[in-house]
Write an enzyme that holds these catalytic residues in place. Sequence first.
Site, PDB file in Angstrom:
ATOM      1  CD  GLN A 191      48.895  44.211  38.240  1.00 39.49           C
ATOM      2  OE1 GLN A 191      49.498  45.248  38.194  1.00 39.49           O
ATOM      3  NE2 GLN A 191      48.151  43.626  39.221  1.00 39.49           N
ATOM      4  CD  GLU A 226      43.985  47.000  41.022  1.00 38.56           C
ATOM      5  OE1 GLU A 226      44.851  46.438  41.890  1.00 38.56           O
ATOM      6  OE2 GLU A 226      42.582  45.812  40.959  1.00 38.56           O
ATOM      7  NE  ARG A 304      43.386  45.342  50.486  1.00 36.96           N
ATOM      8  CZ  ARG A 304      42.934  44.263  50.301  1.00 36.96           C
ATOM      9  NH1 ARG A 304      43.226  44.095  51.687  1.00 36.96           N
ATOM     10  NH2 ARG A 304      42.653  43.654  49.971  1.00 36.96           N
ATOM     11  NE  ARG A 336      54.530  42.036  46.895  1.00 35.69           N
ATOM     12  CZ  ARG A 336      55.529  41.384  46.003  1.00 35.69           C
ATOM     13  NH1 ARG A 336      56.251  42.268  45.676  1.00 35.69           N
ATOM     14  NH2 ARG A 336      55.972  40.183  45.756  1.00 35.69           N
ATOM     15  CG  PHE A 338      44.683  48.303  46.968  1.00 35.35           C
ATOM     16  CD1 PHE A 338      45.225  48.160  45.705  1.00 35.35           C
ATOM     17  CD2 PHE A 338      43.447  48.134  47.073  1.00 35.35           C
ATOM     18  CE1 PHE A 338      44.499  48.565  44.879  1.00 35.35           C
ATOM     19  CE2 PHE A 338      42.124  49.183  46.515  1.00 35.35           C
ATOM     20  CZ  PHE A 338      42.690  48.762  45.299  1.00 35.35           C
ATOM     21  CB  ALA A 503      43.162  41.295  46.018  1.00 36.24           C
ATOM     22  CD  GLU A 707      48.302  43.069  47.555  1.00 38.38           C
ATOM     23  OE1 GLU A 707      47.175  41.982  47.781  1.00 38.38           O
ATOM     24  OE2 GLU A 707      47.841  44.040  47.736  1.00 38.38           O
TER      25      GLU A 707
HETATM   26  N1  MTE Z   1      55.570  39.181  41.970  1.00 39.62           N
HETATM   27  C1  MTE Z   1      55.933  39.473  40.919  1.00 39.62           C
HETATM   28  N2  MTE Z   1      57.494  38.636  40.520  1.00 39.62           N
HETATM   29  N3  MTE Z   1      55.747  40.185  40.116  1.00 39.62           N
HETATM   30  C2  MTE Z   1      54.309  40.929  40.451  1.00 39.62           C
HETATM   31  O1  MTE Z   1      54.318  42.436  39.628  1.00 39.62           O
HETATM   32  N4  MTE Z   1      52.795  42.146  42.215  1.00 39.62           N
HETATM   33  C3  MTE Z   1      52.338  41.756  43.792  1.00 39.62           C
HETATM   34  C4  MTE Z   1      52.561  40.439  43.708  1.00 39.62           C
HETATM   35  N5  MTE Z   1      53.934  39.818  43.723  1.00 39.62           N
HETATM   36  C5  MTE Z   1      53.843  41.106  41.551  1.00 39.62           C
HETATM   37  C6  MTE Z   1      54.120  39.980  42.984  1.00 39.62           C
HETATM   38  C7  MTE Z   1      51.301  42.277  43.531  1.00 39.62           C
HETATM   39  S1  MTE Z   1      50.945  43.900  43.687  1.00 39.62           S
HETATM   40  C8  MTE Z   1      49.520  41.674  43.843  1.00 39.62           C
HETATM   41  S2  MTE Z   1      48.260  41.647  44.057  1.00 39.62           S
HETATM   42  C9  MTE Z   1      50.400  39.620  43.632  1.00 39.62           C
HETATM   43  O2  MTE Z   1      51.748  39.448  42.979  1.00 39.62           O
HETATM   44  C10 MTE Z   1      48.629  39.566  42.933  1.00 39.62           C
HETATM   45  O3  MTE Z   1      49.412  37.735  41.840  1.00 39.62           O
HETATM   46  P1  MTE Z   1      48.301  37.293  43.208  1.00 39.62           P
HETATM   47  O4  MTE Z   1      47.226  36.892  43.341  1.00 39.62           O
HETATM   48  O5  MTE Z   1      49.110  35.669  41.903  1.00 39.62           O
HETATM   49  O6  MTE Z   1      48.879  36.961  44.376  1.00 39.62           O
HETATM   50  N1  HPA Z   2      42.610  45.594  46.142  1.00 37.54           N
HETATM   51  C1  HPA Z   2      43.565  45.585  44.708  1.00 37.54           C
HETATM   52  N2  HPA Z   2      42.554  45.731  44.054  1.00 37.54           N
HETATM   53  C2  HPA Z   2      41.661  46.258  44.123  1.00 37.54           C
HETATM   54  C3  HPA Z   2      40.611  46.153  44.951  1.00 37.54           C
HETATM   55  C4  HPA Z   2      41.810  45.550  46.897  1.00 37.54           C
HETATM   56  O1  HPA Z   2      41.268  45.368  47.293  1.00 37.54           O
HETATM   57  N3  HPA Z   2      39.357  46.634  44.678  1.00 37.54           N
HETATM   58  C5  HPA Z   2      40.187  46.725  43.817  1.00 37.54           C
HETATM   59  N4  HPA Z   2      40.628  46.534  43.285  1.00 37.54           N
HETATM   60 MO1  MOS Z   3      48.365  44.436  43.788  1.00 41.34          MO
HETATM   61  S1  MOS Z   3      48.570  46.157  44.728  1.00 41.34           S
HETATM   62  O1  MOS Z   3      46.339  44.199  44.536  1.00 41.34           O
HETATM   63  O2  MOS Z   3      48.268  44.473  42.174  1.00 41.34           O
END
Ligand code: MTE
Ligand code: HPA
Ligand code: MOS
Length: 757
Positions: A191, A226, A304, A336, A338, A503, A707
């Site tokens: 990521q 991440e 967080r 997810r 965090f 995030a 999330e």
């Molecule tokens: N959805 C799928 N299908 N696969 C993933 O790995 N990660 C989650 C969420 N949804 C994830 C997911 C997490 S932890 C985050 S932070 C967000 O997707 C990241 O993507 P975004 O910033 O585009 O929402």
């Molecule tokens: N969310 C997810 N990942 C991160 C963050 C957060 O707020 N800060 C640093 N890494």
């Molecule tokens: Mo999501 S825990 O911020 O990759």
Amino acid sequence: MKRIDAIYHVKGEAEYVDDLPLPAEILYAAVFASPVAHGKIISLDIKDALALEGIVTVFTTEDIPESSQWGTIIADCPLLAKDEVQYIGQPIAVVVGHTRAIAQKATKLIRLEVEELPIIVDPRDAFSRGQIIGTPRTFVLGDVDSAWEECDLIVEGNCKIGGQEHLYLETQRSRVIPLEGNNLRIYSATQNPTLTQKTIAQMLGLPCHAVEVDVKRLGGGFGGKEEQATHWAALAALAAWHLRKPVELVLSRSEDLTMTGKRHPYSSDFKIGVTNEGKIIAYEVKHYQNAGAYADLSTAVLERTLFHSTNAYFIPNTRIFGVSCRTNLPPNTAMRGFGGPQAMFVIESAIAKVAETLGIPREEIQQKNLLRPGNRFPYGQEIQTDSLRRTWLEAEQTYNLTAIRDRINHYNASHFETKKGYAVMPICFGISFTATFLNQASALVHVYPDGSVSVTTGGVEMGQGLSTKIAAIAAKAFGIRLQRIKIESTNTTRIANMSASAASVTTDLNGNATIRAIVQILDRLIALAAKELGVKDGENIAIAKEKIVYAGKETDLTWEHLAKAANLARINLSAHAFYATPGLGFDRDREKGHPFAYHVCGTAIVEITLDCLRGTYEIDAVKIVHDLGRSVNELVDRGQVEGGLAQGLGWMTIEDLQFNEKGELKSNNLANYKIPDIYFMPDIIDIKFLENDGNSPAPYGSKAVGEPPFMYGIGVFFAIRQAMKAFKPEMEFAFTSPLTPERVLCELYTDQLKEIA
Ligand code: MTE
Ligand code: HPA
Ligand code: MOS
């Protein structure tokens, strides 16, 4: 609109790291890891491993030329253990062979002599022995100490919150190709391409530009890639750099389960004070986070937790304390939510205890204390949106909460062996990286003379539908068909200095950068169109449905013509643009500021049926009203709400992460670590999206979605608890998660179990 890559998935064509054609001479790396949770390394004997046919070599920490420690926030994690080991699964050596099987076999031939040392697995133990990471943090609002006097009722309690395995389908992996000179190309399931680039450059003493990281897509990340994808890419790079051969490192499922960190378990104390009417006057909470052996992202996750400690409620007097505690478990990491989910579980527990003590429905207290626009969080920011109350009221009305309550009360009055329970779960989640500087992104857009478009951003597709959303945004910004847009792999040579895709802000940040790049190109194209149309007022020209529109009227000029003509007229058809979220800042000395661009809110109602003789339960329904703003792709977003909910329900119920007193993962395969499947999920999942004014700084008034829905799952714990209470009203139950059927049974029959014992 479907996902743009759905067809590749269906046909099995979608590219992942180890689907790329095999380079000639590729070698395979496998990791030898610590079998003990804490110890001094006395000796390491690799002779037998080296002697195995098909083994090329074995690398240890001695082979790392420059920096052998890494970590984004605190660089305390050794790439390969040196004198000591701190957790079971900690990498000690990398074996390289001609096949993956032979490399993995050779790891079993390595002999390690260790002097075992005492271990800590519990965060409170760690805290009492001064084993902490970073500094403890405290957020304060109002005056808690004097506010207790105003309360009619004060209750205290504690929560034990379980961790959670990410269980991405694609385990950790990377393939590294040595290029001319000292250059390396890294294909990694990460990521965080820039972190991988930086870590490998530092490890090898190379400039960043010598390390190219390319990511097409991940088979899921959920936060587990991440920070922690970096380690495996670095180890593969170490081997490839020494051997000048392509090297691939893929963790098997069992290696991945034992070697990688997970969601942080927490142990928390709460004290809450209310009036007889259920108004919350004061709240004090102490969070002891089980960080595992190294810093990883734990201090950011903890932060967080502090931000979300009052969830969706306004509490005028609060004191929130949190500390990251070092234990001999794999370093826990982003997952997810965090740290937000743990915080919300604790305040919901506190409210449950108050409701049980006062003998009133939990949702009465919840509703009385819901945040209103203008209310201040303990961290100083005011909430702007009124969507929280709107989702609550809409959920209450649309799903007829009164009828649900009556139906369940009636059922419980007339049934003995089975009881039903329900819970309302409001959420309010802050959108932005809590570390302000991470809120930046860029995009690179090319238009080709045939009118097709290439978009690269700093965002990584991990199944969340980023590519589909960026393509939708690009098509809308240009005014052209979606089929013209291609989303490229994420690559450090095309986009530099990325933040992790995390995030929930990946679309927000990278989508806004994409729009800015497109606006640059459009400005140039519209100037050309004005010339061709012979008009001066370019501001009256737009592109819609691939036609050039002047003063609201379609002209004969087409997108395809304009792209070609621009190329002939020597107009730049490429643009790079940058976006940084405005208005953010947080002062860690005062613990006050404006960390979030906005908040995402929603309300869920969870209903369950409990078999009180067996401890088993069914989730009957989850009914949600969620605020997406103006979605750029409602189908993708619906998938995120459902997926997040599933993961949240699993965390609270059946995902039972077990380490024994030796720090050994007992839930180490999919026979003993259960995640929700289609049968586990409720038959009824109703999701309504709030009709919104779209007042958000994200692209086209959309809102982050990745999330927040995870936290709807927390409701199931309180729904099951309510059914338990209906069965044994006089009993006190623990706030311990996950609430597995086994735990339900043990709690319902504590007295009988004592008798048997
Ligand atoms: N959805 C799928 N299908 N696969 C993933 O790995 N990660 C989650 C969420 N949804 C994830 C997911 C997490 S932890 C985050 S932070 C967000 O997707 C990241 O993507 P975004 O910033 O585009 O929402
Ligand atoms: N969310 C997810 N990942 C991160 C963050 C957060 O707020 N800060 C640093 N890494
Ligand atoms: Mo999501 S825990 O911020 O990759």
